[in-house]
Write a protein that holds these residues in place. Structure first.
Motif, PDB file in Angstrom:
ATOM      1  N   LYS A  96       0.809  -1.220   0.000  1.00  0.00           N
ATOM      2  CA  LYS A  96       0.000   0.000   0.000  1.00  0.00           C
ATOM      3  C   LYS A  96       0.843   1.272   0.000  1.00  0.00           C
ATOM      4  O   LYS A  96       0.328   2.361  -0.234  1.00  0.00           O
ATOM      5  CB  LYS A  96      -0.921   0.013   1.237  1.00  0.00           C
ATOM      6  N   GLY A  97       2.150   1.147   0.308  1.00  0.00           N
ATOM      7  CA  GLY A  97       3.040   2.300   0.261  1.00  0.00           C
ATOM      8  C   GLY A  97       2.928   3.250   1.433  1.00  0.00           C
ATOM      9  O   GLY A  97       3.295   4.430   1.325  1.00  0.00           O
ATOM     10  N   SER A 123      -9.526  -1.670   1.009  1.00  0.00           N
ATOM     11  CA  SER A 123      -9.619  -0.367   1.665  1.00  0.00           C
ATOM     12  C   SER A 123      -9.051  -0.417   3.082  1.00  0.00           C
ATOM     13  O   SER A 123      -9.024  -1.474   3.727  1.00  0.00           O
ATOM     14  CB  SER A 123     -11.084   0.088   1.734  1.00  0.00           C
ATOM     15  N   ASN A 124      -8.611   0.749   3.550  1.00  0.00           N
ATOM     16  CA  ASN A 124      -8.085   0.842   4.909  1.00  0.00           C
ATOM     17  C   ASN A 124      -9.153   0.520   5.946  1.00  0.00           C
ATOM     18  O   ASN A 124      -8.879  -0.107   6.969  1.00  0.00           O
ATOM     19  CB  ASN A 124      -7.536   2.254   5.165  1.00  0.00           C
ATOM     20  N   GLY A 125     -10.382   0.971   5.675  1.00  0.00           N
ATOM     21  CA  GLY A 125     -11.475   0.692   6.593  1.00  0.00           C
ATOM     22  C   GLY A 125     -11.721  -0.792   6.770  1.00  0.00           C
ATOM     23  O   GLY A 125     -12.022  -1.256   7.884  1.00  0.00           O
ATOM     24  N   VAL A 135      -8.918  -2.175   9.023  1.00  0.00           N
ATOM     25  CA  VAL A 135      -9.147  -1.783  10.418  1.00  0.00           C
ATOM     26  C   VAL A 135     -10.273  -2.611  11.022  1.00  0.00           C
ATOM     27  O   VAL A 135     -10.180  -3.076  12.172  1.00  0.00           O
ATOM     28  CB  VAL A 135      -9.470  -0.273  10.514  1.00  0.00           C
ATOM     29  N   ALA A 136     -11.358  -2.820  10.270  1.00  0.00           N
ATOM     30  CA  ALA A 136     -12.488  -3.603  10.772  1.00  0.00           C
ATOM     31  C   ALA A 136     -12.059  -5.028  11.101  1.00  0.00           C
ATOM     32  O   ALA A 136     -12.434  -5.579  12.149  1.00  0.00           O
ATOM     33  CB  ALA A 136     -13.621  -3.609   9.742  1.00  0.00           C
ATOM     34  N   ALA A 137     -11.266  -5.635  10.231  1.00  0.00           N
ATOM     35  CA  ALA A 137     -10.786  -6.999  10.475  1.00  0.00           C
ATOM     36  C   ALA A 137      -9.891  -7.051  11.705  1.00  0.00           C
ATOM     37  O   ALA A 137      -9.984  -7.988  12.520  1.00  0.00           O
ATOM     38  CB  ALA A 137     -10.034  -7.517   9.248  1.00  0.00           C
ATOM     39  N   LEU A 138      -9.028  -6.050  11.868  1.00  0.00           N
ATOM     40  CA  LEU A 138      -8.138  -6.005  13.030  1.00  0.00           C
ATOM     41  C   LEU A 138      -8.929  -5.800  14.323  1.00  0.00           C
ATOM     42  O   LEU A 138      -8.593  -6.375  15.367  1.00  0.00           O
ATOM     43  CB  LEU A 138      -7.103  -4.888  12.857  1.00  0.00           C
TER      44      LEU A 138
END
Length: 463
Positions: free
Chosen positions: A292-293, A352-354, A357-360
């Motif tokens: 993702k850089g 996506s970042n969201g 985050v949701a998985a984490l």
């Protein structure tokens, strides 16, 4: 005992225990942020830099069980305080290290001191708190561990950037001194329920040598020498089991595993849990930075979601385990972990970042729901004379599981990208390696659900 209750300031004692439970994982994890700075100062190569972190973890892991036995024999408070003293001394020497060898030696000594603290903290909490308050206290202590892990990348990065890498080793000193002076006030009694036993030196030496070989080897797989170390370590551990089964006063009573189903299966569940979750942070960190850089700070902002959620949930799950069956709570936690891992399975360069985050966050909920009740089950399943060993076993499962998790992730990465650095030309191979690793962890988590359910319907709490 009722007569000892007035001598224990339980809340103060819990705060002191939590301080050490915070600083222990912090010392283990925060140094990773400072490795480039440390390596630059001492002209270290990549392998040597890895040993700045590895020496602490390895030294902690291999002495936990012997230290737990010594605590049962000579006093849990005594070993706990000595451990704080060792950490204070070793941290000071790490901060003033003038060479690579000096730093590595005192990092290992720091790890031994950490094992003396971590290997007795749960035993002290279990001894000081009655069964109906034990889960809450253990949950608070587990929360402190996760707060240490959460703070490591943020606070460690701030200290390193602002005051240099030495500041990481200065931080444990005032905390250790506070604990040294305040603990004798908080609790005046001592717990040494196995004081009549003799220390099993032979078994301890076999255990330390075998665990050292196994954990070093597994962390370096697939190197041929590492494979040989792993096999030798496993053979040594099998020999250790045989020796301990016949010993009059074993350093680790194998009959606890053979005759105490709750103790055995709860520890197996803990081992599997750490083996399935620890390397996820490693994998997702690489994914965020290389695929993702993201910058390290941006990646850390996303990754911190998991340990923060762990800390929040662990507090409540500990209290719940005082009222509800730990088997159900822990099994629910493992199931949620499996769901979180399944969500991470299809990640790619456009995820996506969201979503990440949701998985984490789901993983954090599962881990927090599992850990406190499972620890409560382990600590409540043994007699008083085994509390130090039980506490040390919890720590050993954690560190061994973490090493195994990293070993699995490293092996799979090596199979797909070999010794090459991660770059745009092999991002597809890296994603395939990530998918396979997460798939292995999902399979292990299913095994963990079985182990958690197989422990028995309800623990027989021993006061």
């Amino acid at each position: 005992m009722e007569t000892a209750a007035p001598k224990i300031h339980k809340n103060l004692l819990l705060i002191l225990i939590m301080l050490t439970s915070f600083i222990n994982p912090f010392m283990g994890a925060a140094v990773n942020i400072a490795l480039p700075q440390i390596g630059g100062e001492f002209s270290m190569n990549a392998v040597t830099m890895s040993w700045v972190a590895m020496s602490f973890l390895l030294a902690s892991a291999v002495v936990l069980v012997p230290m737990g036995k010594l605590a049962d024999m000579f006093g849990r408070k005594k070993i706990f305080l000595w451990g704080n003293g060792v950490v204070v001394m070793a941290s000071l020497m790490c901060a003033f290290s003038t060479s690579t060898s000096m730093l590595l030696i005192f990092r290992a000594i720091q790890g031994i001191g950490g094992a003396m603290m971590f290997g007795t903290s749960m035993a002290i909490v279990t001894s000081a708190f009655p069964p109906h308050e034990r889960g809450k206290a253990i949950g608070m202590n587990v929360t402190a561990v996760y707060l240490g892990l959460s703070a490591a990348p943020v606070l460690g990065g701030f200290l390193t950037q602002s005051f240099g890498w030495q500041s990481l080793f200065v931080l444990p000193i005032p905390i250790g001194l506070l604990v040294l002076f305040a603990t004798p006030y908080a609790v005046k009694q001592e717990w040494a329920d196995a004081r009549h036993e003799q220390f099993d030196l032979k078994g301890s030496l076999i255990y330390i040598a075998s665990m050292s070989a196994f954990m070093y080897g597994f962390s370096k797989i697939p190197d041929n020498f590492a494979i040989a170390c792993t096999v030798a370590g496993l053979a040594g551990l099998l020999f250790f089991i045989r020796v301990e089964w016949k010993a009059q006063y074993p350093v680790l009573d194998m009959k606890l595993f053979a005759h105490n189903r709750l103790f055995a299966m709860s520890n197996l569940a803990a081992l599997i849990n750490y083996a399935t979750t620890f390397a996820i942070t490693f994998i997702i960190s690489l994914y965020l930075q290389y695929v993702k850089g993201f910058s390290p700070r941006e990646a850390g902002t996303i990754l911190v979601a998991q340990p923060i959620m762990m800390a929040i949930v662990a507090t409540f799950s500990g209290r719940m385990s005082d009222r509800y069956d730990s088997r159900i709570l822990s099994s629910m936690g493992m199931t949620i972990i499996a769901v979180g891992l399944c969500l991470l399975l299809p990640i790619n360069d456009s995820t996506s970042n969201g979503y990440i985050v949701a998985a984490l966050l789901i993983l954090g909920i599962g881990f927090g729901l599992f850990s406190s009740p499972n620890t409560n089950a382990i600590m409540s399943s043994v007699e008083k004379r085994y509390l130090g060993i039980a506490s040390a076993t919890v720590g050993t499962m954690r560190l061994t599981g973490q090493m195994m998790s990293m070993g699995i992730a490293t092996l799979v990465l090596h199979l797909f990208i070999g010794n090459d650095k991660i770059n745009p030309s092999n991002h597809i191979q890296f994603l395939h390696a990530s998918h396979l690793t997460i798939g292995v962890f999902i399979a292990l988590s299913i095994l963990g659900i079985w182990a958690s359910l197989a422990r028995g319907k309800r623990e027989n709490v021993k006061d």
